[in-house]
Design an enzyme around this catalytic site. Structure first.
Site, PDB file in Angstrom:
ATOM      1  N   GLU A 108       0.841  -1.203   0.000  1.00  0.00           N
ATOM      2  CA  GLU A 108       0.000   0.000   0.000  1.00  0.00           C
ATOM      3  C   GLU A 108       0.868   1.242   0.000  1.00  0.00           C
ATOM      4  O   GLU A 108       1.928   1.276   0.642  1.00  0.00           O
ATOM      5  CB  GLU A 108      -0.910  -0.011   1.233  1.00  0.00           C
ATOM      6  N   ASP A 110       0.191   5.343   0.601  1.00  0.00           N
ATOM      7  CA  ASP A 110      -0.893   6.161   1.160  1.00  0.00           C
ATOM      8  C   ASP A 110      -0.651   7.664   1.124  1.00  0.00           C
ATOM      9  O   ASP A 110       0.405   8.144   1.555  1.00  0.00           O
ATOM     10  CB  ASP A 110      -1.095   5.842   2.652  1.00  0.00           C
ATOM     11  N   GLU A 112      -3.090  10.367   3.105  1.00  0.00           N
ATOM     12  CA  GLU A 112      -4.277  10.577   3.932  1.00  0.00           C
ATOM     13  C   GLU A 112      -4.282  12.028   4.401  1.00  0.00           C
ATOM     14  O   GLU A 112      -3.274  12.520   4.900  1.00  0.00           O
ATOM     15  CB  GLU A 112      -4.301   9.632   5.135  1.00  0.00           C
TER      16      GLU A 112
END
Length: 296
Positions: A108, A110, A112
């Protein structure tokens, strides 16, 4: 009627030309934004909406958030998306935009965006998971208001490195450190995901500030998606497992690294806007920092 017919023909031609970008014999596929064809709203019971081929919104209220994912899976690529984040009092909300594979040993990458009280800055939280292991957080303030206009958030992912960029300015580089025993995301295809959800148990000041539901619905907007990437279909990569020819569009990003100018911009961001780096958190790692923290 003639105007309507002309408009319809123009739209059909545009869609046709967009799909001609997938050219025979190439090692990568360049996909320009057509949200209808590239993404599916995966949850939210109508709170996620594709407004046009180049516009999408996600909304959050007290009952539910919403999310979408790409129809394609990618194994290496350069992904761009323009976002305009939830304005006003966004405390407690998280807008996540990331690449992720499936399974218990997932990879993953990311972005955010952690909401905040009106007038206080968003926190941009980044992380990299490889084979199910994350805990590689770096956090930043932004040097602009991400709610007043659209800004481009990019992930460059090739076999040597992952580079997070904002409006073309690199903010983070995660290098392949397999020689040090650190797994690197390079074998699992990933889809693009995004979601808007309530995380007021941790997102703003460690959960001290709760979501103000009187401000709902909260809405984040998306446009101008572009993927210059190796699409994986039926287990096979359009890039022949990442092996690109220099004449292809993939020839640049598959071997791209930061030049001197971008290295200077990276240092500028990290000096002035980084607010957390796991590689300098000695309280968290009293026995010594993770091996990748020793890379230059």
């Amino acid at each position: 009627m003639a105007s309507s017919s002309s408009s319809s023909s123009s739209y059909t031609l545009s869609v046709f030309l967009l799909h001609l970008i997938i050219f025979l014999g190439s090692t990568s596929i360049v996909v320009f934004a057509d949200f209808y064809n590239e993404f599916d709203i995966t949850w939210g019971d109508g709170r996620g909406k594709i407004l046009s081929g180049d516009r999408l919104t996600l909304s959050l209220d007290k009952s539910s958030g919403s999310g979408f994912e790409s129809r394609n899976e990618y194994l290496f690529g350069k992904i761009d998306m323009q976002l305009k984040l939830v304005p006003g009092n966004s405390a407690g909300t998280v807008t996540a935009y990331y690449l992720s594979s499936k399974g218990s040993n997932w990879d993953e990458i990311d972005f955010e965006f952690l909401g905040n009280l009106s007038g206080d800055p968003y926190i941009l939280h980044t992380n990299v998971f490889s084979q199910g292991k994350g805990n590689r957080e770096q956090q930043f303030y932004l040097w602009f208001d991400p709610t007043s206009d659209f800004h481009t958030y990019s992930i460059l992912w090739n076999p040597q490195r992952i580079i997070f960029s904002v409006d073309g300015t690199p903010i983070r580089e995660f290098r392949n450190a397999e020689s040090m025993g650190v797994p690197f995301p390079k074998d699992q295809p990933m889809r693009i995901h995004s979601s808007l959800w309530n995380a007021d148990d941790w997102a703003t000041r460690g959960g001290l500030v709760k979501t103000d539901w009187s401000q709902a619905p909260f809405t984040a907007s998306y446009r101008n998606f572009k993927a210059d990437a190796c699409v994986v279909s039926s287990g096979k990569s359009a890039c022949n497992n990442g092996s690109a020819t220099s004449s292809s569009s993939a020839g640049n990003w598959l071997t791209e690294e930061l030049d001197n100018t971008k290295q200077e911009r990276l240092r500028w961001v990290q000096k002035n806007y980084m607010i957390y780096n796991y590689c300098s958190d000695s309280k968290r790692f009293p026995q010594g920092f993770p091996p990748e923290c020793k890379t230059p």
